[in-house]
Design an enzyme around this catalytic site. Structure first.
Site, PDB file in Angstrom:
ATOM      1  CE  LYS A  84      -3.924   0.504   2.718  1.00 15.52           C
ATOM      2  NZ  LYS A  84      -4.668   0.263   3.883  1.00 15.52           N
TER       3      LYS A  84
HETATM    4  C1  E4P Z   1      -8.057   0.462   4.256  1.00 15.58           C
HETATM    5  O1  E4P Z   1      -7.405  -0.038   3.873  1.00 15.58           O
HETATM    6  C2  E4P Z   1      -8.074   1.111   5.326  1.00 15.58           C
HETATM    7  O2  E4P Z   1      -8.104   0.799   6.376  1.00 15.58           O
HETATM    8  C3  E4P Z   1      -9.865   1.767   6.166  1.00 15.58           C
HETATM    9  O3  E4P Z   1     -10.379   1.030   5.109  1.00 15.58           O
HETATM   10  C4  E4P Z   1      -9.740   3.133   6.937  1.00 15.58           C
HETATM   11  O4  E4P Z   1     -10.833   2.414   7.217  1.00 15.58           O
HETATM   12  P1  E4P Z   1     -10.971   4.004   8.719  1.00 15.58           P
HETATM   13  O5  E4P Z   1     -12.012   4.858   7.855  1.00 15.58           O
HETATM   14  O6  E4P Z   1     -12.138   2.880   9.484  1.00 15.58           O
HETATM   15  O7  E4P Z   1     -10.124   3.695   9.418  1.00 15.58           O
END
Ligand code: E4P
Length: 231
Positions: A84
């Site tokens: 990522k």
């Molecule tokens: C995705 O890869 C992210 O880790 C995640 O969906 C972030 O979500 P949040 O807004 O609940 O922290």
């Protein structure tokens, strides 16, 4: 639609794997930090639990060179790791290099269709629009997802849309209706997908009625050796 769990918690991951509908994991630095374990060891353990599903692991450098170093390291740990990188200028530069090398990249922290378009053009494997966080600032997360699906369909981009930051089952179902390739969700939302109060109430009624007539009905599985003339 593929289901990913948005967690680094091994117990949650094991429970979801046992249900047979899990396709992968997304982690981020916040989720990993909560587990308080060495990063490499922890990610490799998750890879083993969820295989053949993919595990998304995020870089923490903010410059291209640092991101590339970390991305190469992460991608080398396990064949199922997707790297990522954040949707920043250095992140897109890193994506451009990694995509040409064949490293699978998930572009994260995407909040506009323009950003999603750039990510696809630069070769992202996954693009992660954050729906819940947009809703939090009074913009429509599902509206953003709809725009991205439309743009990607118009040009047949191979980048898979990973609907992220999902907060409830409606996010998941609406994302599925639009054709998002993947939904990643916290364990709580994953569990909610299985449940309906009418299922629980219906089952309770069936079991009560069965119990009342049990003497006549007998057992579905007779205790061993109890069946007369049986095979
Ligand atoms: C995705 O890869 C992210 O880790 C995640 O969906 C972030 O979500 P949040 O807004 O609940 O922290």
């Amino acid at each position: 639609m593929k289901f990913f769990l948005d967690t680094a918690n091994r117990d949650e991951i094991r429970q979801a794997v046992a249900l047979g509908v899990l396709d992968g994991i997304t982690t981020n630095p916040t989720l990993v930090a909560k587990e308080k374990r060495p990063f490499r060891e922890h990610i490799l353990e998750i890879c083993e639990i969820v295989k053949p599903g993919v595990v998304n692991a995020e870089v923490v450098s903010t410059d291209t060179e640092g991101m590339l170093r970390e991305a190469h390291e992460l991608a080398g740990w396990h064949p199922n790791i997707v790297v990522k990188v954040p949707m920043t200028l250095p992140g897109v530069q890193a994506l451009h290099v990694l995509a040409r090398e064949g490293v699978r990249v998930n572009v994260t922290l995407v909040f506009s269709a323009a950003q999603a378009l750039i990510a696809a053009k630069a070769g992202a494997y996954f693009v992660s629009p954050f729906l819940g966080r947009l809703d939090d600032v009074a913009q429509s997360g599902l509206g953003l997802l709809r725009e991205i699906v439309e743009v990607y369909r118009a040009y047949n981009f191979p980048t898979q849309i990973l609907a992220a930051s999902l907060r409830h089952p409606i996010h998941v179902v609406e994302a599925a209706k639009m054709g998002a390739h993947i939904a990643t969700m916290p364990f709580k939302v994953f569990e909610q997908l299985f449940k309906h109060p009418l299922t629980d109430r219906g089952l309770e009624g069936f079991l009560k009625d069965w119990e009342k007539a049990r003497e006549v009905l007998g057992e579905i599985v007779e205790p061993a050796g109890a069946r007369k003339g049986g095979r």
